[in-house]
Design a protein around this motif. Structure first.
Motif, PDB file in Angstrom:
ATOM      1  N   UNK A   9      29.889 -24.634   6.216  1.00 48.07           N
ATOM      2  CA  UNK A   9      29.315 -25.841   5.608  1.00 48.07           C
ATOM      3  C   UNK A   9      28.521 -26.601   6.650  1.00 48.07           C
ATOM      4  N   UNK A  10      27.373 -27.142   6.224  1.00 46.45           N
ATOM      5  CA  UNK A  10      26.582 -28.011   7.084  1.00 46.45           C
ATOM      6  C   UNK A  10      26.290 -29.297   6.335  1.00 46.45           C
ATOM      7  N   UNK A  11      26.366 -30.427   7.045  1.00 43.37           N
ATOM      8  CA  UNK A  11      26.212 -31.747   6.440  1.00 43.37           C
ATOM      9  C   UNK A  11      25.251 -32.590   7.272  1.00 43.37           C
ATOM     10  N   UNK A  12      24.419 -33.338   6.577  1.00 41.67           N
ATOM     11  CA  UNK A  12      23.500 -34.282   7.215  1.00 41.67           C
ATOM     12  C   UNK A  12      23.838 -35.685   6.752  1.00 41.67           C
ATOM     13  N   UNK A  13      24.055 -36.589   7.701  1.00 43.12           N
ATOM     14  CA  UNK A  13      24.266 -38.010   7.412  1.00 43.12           C
ATOM     15  C   UNK A  13      23.102 -38.776   8.010  1.00 43.12           C
ATOM     16  N   UNK A  14      22.410 -39.563   7.164  1.00 44.11           N
ATOM     17  CA  UNK A  14      21.192 -40.231   7.621  1.00 44.11           C
ATOM     18  C   UNK A  14      21.132 -41.655   7.077  1.00 44.11           C
ATOM     19  N   UNK A  15      21.263 -42.671   7.942  1.00 44.50           N
ATOM     20  CA  UNK A  15      21.118 -44.055   7.490  1.00 44.50           C
ATOM     21  C   UNK A  15      19.646 -44.380   7.237  1.00 44.50           C
ATOM     22  N   UNK A  16      19.350 -44.897   6.041  1.00 40.49           N
ATOM     23  CA  UNK A  16      17.984 -45.329   5.756  1.00 40.49           C
ATOM     24  C   UNK A  16      17.734 -46.742   6.265  1.00 40.49           C
ATOM     25  N   UNK A  17      18.721 -47.599   6.090  1.00 40.64           N
ATOM     26  CA  UNK A  17      18.580 -48.986   6.520  1.00 40.64           C
ATOM     27  C   UNK A  17      19.973 -49.587   6.634  1.00 40.64           C
ATOM     28  N   UNK A  18      20.027 -50.909   6.698  1.00 44.73           N
ATOM     29  CA  UNK A  18      21.313 -51.569   6.838  1.00 44.73           C
ATOM     30  C   UNK A  18      22.232 -51.289   5.660  1.00 44.73           C
ATOM     31  N   UNK A  19      21.681 -50.965   4.515  1.00 48.96           N
ATOM     32  CA  UNK A  19      22.477 -50.898   3.298  1.00 48.96           C
ATOM     33  C   UNK A  19      22.774 -49.491   2.809  1.00 48.96           C
ATOM     34  N   UNK A  20      21.927 -48.524   3.128  1.00 46.69           N
ATOM     35  CA  UNK A  20      21.998 -47.229   2.460  1.00 46.69           C
ATOM     36  C   UNK A  20      22.038 -46.078   3.453  1.00 46.69           C
ATOM     37  N   UNK A  21      22.974 -45.162   3.209  1.00 53.23           N
ATOM     38  CA  UNK A  21      23.104 -43.955   4.018  1.00 53.23           C
ATOM     39  C   UNK A  21      23.087 -42.746   3.086  1.00 53.23           C
TER      40      UNK A  21
END
Length: 799
Positions: free
Chosen positions: A429-441
């Motif tokens: 399994x591979x996972x990407x976590x990416x914050x867009x801004x203060x509110x949304x990931x």
């Protein structure tokens, strides 16, 4: 709020980035002679003393915390028994802290824990049961699960929200083992290494859609540089004695964290069963069979867990985890005495049986995780590879003797059975976590899993003239399955709102084949699984909405098309025709002041897999088999309170009232039968912290169930009362524990099946009343423990 919501929806179709403002904190730790302190423990705390993260100093006494948001913090540093703490400061930009000095001429007091985590924490998709500083910490993990709010253990099965489809995880890694072996694994591991139990009632899309809800057992990690460990001993006396010894070892360096836990258990378990069955002939009751049975099991099992984290560099971390269990020469002796009476109560025959089962079980689950930090804003890329190997070899001899009279339905047999099941599971399994801004990931990922199960059996000595007995004299059943999955989810966090919305898709391709060529079952199917968790808080009020869809694929041992015998007239058999089950769940919570909770819930399941007992009136046999229920409807209301009534008394109280309706197809007639009931579940746990030095802990737990159903069975009411004590000694370096389970011995399970041509009951009497004594001793550098939360004192800020 509306603008943020629109922005969130647009982010599903765009990758435009706007990062939050995070800062870096650096500093030096020196001793009184102005020399750098190497491998000092550094802890970042909030202004209220809550733990944020930890690190250690390098060979120059330097430390760094990255990606810290704006707020008020303090820094605590410790080395061996010396501790120093900075004043509270406000972080609005990258900050270099004034040098902190540890006094190497005077030993300062140990950091005192004055603020603990609440026993129950409520989050949008889960609740967390913290067991540190309770009497429960000295039991084994299985005992803790029995007392975890929201979790029920009945007939050695776990239930959450009425569902027995529960995934067990350790530190976020699923344990892919049969239920019996999961129990073996958890009973051999001390709960003293557990920080908390997370009951995930709305699994995000990141989790596999397989199974029902999720129990994640969070193990402690070590913040203290250097080495520490512990040895423990636990003795349990029921009808027969049980004994477990073990040890824990922890090491933390600059870039390596290593821990290992080993335990050895010598258990002797006892149980009695009474089966009463009224068999039918030509639609009328003809005979009553009463079987008195006793089971004695002796086993010696070894459990070994290894956790290794390596900080390759500032952006890359490698983790290796291994959980293993080995139970050689497990011996079970199952004896039965059966009386056969006619309608006038006259004894017509007596049977005597003995079932000896010896087996060797070995299982090992191994994981490799790599986490790459893409940037300092919280973006990460992770990859997990997993391999589980399971092997269960069984040798069984069954004798059946006619002691008195005769019966046309049975004969004197000596049956010999040899079987082996080997299961290999692989996943990537591979996972990407990416914050867009203060509110949304954004979270997204892909998973591939492949499973191979090979079950072989050899059976000799059967009287095939007896109707209803169809043994496979020699057979090999192969089952192969591939699962391809992908998911995407958005975690949103606004001032008062939190929302996780996700979608997961899974394609499954499976094939089950018996080498005799009698049955070959193939299935290919694709399904999508949406999930939603929303929370809204205002003042002391919190509202939660949870919704998800799940799948339960057949367990590998349940689909083997072989018959296993408890006695000559009691059979357990597999069902290769088992279909995957689906469930849809909806829940609405209201929590006031983090203390009072009200829950409305509803669930609909199709093809639920349930182990059922049916009587074969032609062969006079009780058959135990997993089948697919037609439908299950489940809805109700929970009310609970989790509150510190005094400075030393914490109370958790729950009352749950729900309606349960099962529809199933009777295998004999093909008719659809419905079974329904209203059930009330009550639980009360009182936790006490006693004595002036807070070194004595006590937990009193009461559980009660009114009658309930499961498939074609109705279970009678039962209740349990348990009491546990734990006393710390020698400045908390050691602890003694004493517990009594099911004090009044009212926790037995009795079930009945009364419908159509089914008239049977099963009374189960286990070793419910248990006396448990334990001792644990810690050694090494143990002055600051991981995951403790503490409150700063005004005096401490002046150091």
């Amino acid at each position: 709020m509306r603008r943020d919501l629109i922005t969130t929806l647009l982010l599903l179709f765009t990758t435009s980035l706007a990062f939050s403002q995070d800062f870096t904190i650096t500093g030096l730790i020196m001793d009184s002679e102005e020399q750098p302190v190497v491998l000092a423990n550094i802890i970042l705390l909030t202004n209220t003393g809550d733990f944020i993260k930890g690190t250690v100093t390098d060979d120059k006494g330097f430390y760094m915390f990255k990606s810290v948001t704006e707020g008020e913090y303090s820094i605590a540093a410790s080395y061996i028994e010396n501790t120093v703490e900075s004043p509270v400061f406000k972080l609005t930009k990258d900050m270099k802290m004034p040098t902190l000095r540890l006094n190497n001429a005077q030993l300062l007091d140990e950091v005192v824990v004055t603020h603990q985590k609440p026993k129950i924490e409520h989050l949008a998709d889960r609740h967390i049961f913290n067991i540190e500083n309770t009497a429960l910490a000295e039991g084994d993990i299985w005992d803790v699960l029995k007392r975890t709010p929201g979790v029920m253990v009945m007939n050695n099965k776990l239930y959450i929200n009425g569902s027995s489809k529960v995934n067990i995880m350790i530190n976020g890694k699923r344990i892919n083992l049969p239920e019996e072996d999961i129990i073996n694994l958890l009973t051999g591991n001390s709960a003293s290494n557990v920080e908390s139990i997370e009951v995930i009632t709305s699994p995000p899309a990141k989790y596999s859609a397989e199974g029902g809800l999720v129990l994640d057992i969070k193990m402690k990690k070590n913040l203290v540089s250097g080495y520490n460990g512990a040895v423990f001993n636990r003795y349990t006396q029921g009808v027969l004695p049980k004994h477990t010894i073990g040890m824990d070892h922890f090491f933390k360096g600059r870039k390596i964290d290593f821990s290992t836990n080993y335990s050895f258990s010598h258990n002797r378990n006892w149980a009695r069963y009474t089966d009463i069955t009224s068999f039918f002939e030509d639609g009328q009751e003809s005979e009553q069979w009463t079987a008195e049975q006793k089971s004695v099991t002796k086993e010696k099992k070894h459990n070994l867990n290894v956790f290794l984290d390596i900080q390759l560099d500032e952006k890359n971390t490698l983790s290796v985890t291994s959980n293993g269990s080995f139970t050689p020469n497990r011996a079970r002796r199952f004896s039965s005495q059966t009386a056969i009476e006619d309608l006038d109560g006259e004894l017509t025959a007596q049977l005597q049986g003995l079932n000896t089962l010896d087996n060797d079980m070995f299982n090992s689950a191994n994981y490799i995780d790599w986490v790459h930090k893409i940037n300092d804003k919280g973006a990460t890329l992770s990859t997990n590879a997993h391999f589980t190997y399971y092997d269960n070899k069984r040798e069984q001899v069954i004798t059946n003797d006619i002691v008195q009279g005769a019966s046309v339905y049975t004969s004197e047999n000596t049956l010999e059975v040899s079987s082996d099941q080997i299961i290999n599971l692989y996943s990537l399994q591979t996972d990407l976590t990416y914050p867009f801004n203060d509110h949304t990931t954004l979270e997204t990922g892909l998973r591939l899993a492949t499973i191979n199960s090979e079950a072989g059996i050899e059976q000799i000595g059967f009287d095939t003239a007896v109707e209803g007995v169809q043994p496979t004299e020699f057979g090999v059943f192969n089952y192969d399955e591939q699962i391809y999955a992908g998911y995407i989810s958005l975690n949103n966090n606004w001032e008062n709102w939190k929302m996780n919305v996700g979608l997961r898709g899974e394609y499954t391709d499976s094939k089950g084949e018996l080498n005799t060529g009698v049955n070959t079952t193939t299935r290919s199917y694709f399904n999508v699984f949406p999930s939603l968790s929303v929370s809204y808080t205002i003042d002391k009020n919190a509202f939660y909405l949870k919704s998800f869809r799940r799948i339960t694929r057949p367990r590998y041992g349940d689909i083997n098309p072989f018959q296993f015998y408890y006695s000559a007239n009691s059979i357990e058999e597999g069902n290769p025709e088992l279909k995957p089950a689906y469930s849809d769940y909806l829940q609405l919570d209201y929590v006031y002041d983090k203390t009072y909770k009200l829950v409305l819930f509803a669930s609909k399941k199709s093809n639920e897999q349930s182990q059922q007992v049916f009587q074969d009136n032609t062969a006079n046999i009780l058959r135990t088999q997993y089948i697919n229920l037609e439908t299950n409807y489940y809805y109700g209301l929970d009310a609970s309170i989790s509150k510190n009534l005094t400075s030393y008394w914490n109370l958790f109280f729950l009352i749950s009232h729900y309606y349960d309706k099962d529809s199933f197809r009777d295998p004999g007639t093909g008719l659809i039968v419905e079974n329904d009931i209203w059930t009330t579940h009550t639980r009360a746990t009182n936790s006490f912290t006693l004595l002036s030095d807070k070194s004595l802990y006590a937990d009193l737990t009461f559980t009660h169930f009114t009658p309930r159903i499961s498939g074609n069975a109705k279970f009678e009411s039962f209740s349990k009362l348990g009491l546990a004590f734990r006393k710390t000694l020698w400045n908390k370096a050691a602890s003694l524990s004493l517990a009594v389970e099911d004090i009044f011995n009212n926790g037995n399970y009795n079930s009945t099946r009364n419908y159509l041509d089914q008239r049977n009951s099963i009374s189960t009497r286990w070793e419910n009343r248990l006396f448990v004594f334990g001792f644990r001793y810690k050694f090494g550098n143990t002055k600051i423990r991981d995951n403790y939360k503490r409150k700063n004192t005004d005096e401490g800020k002046r150091l």
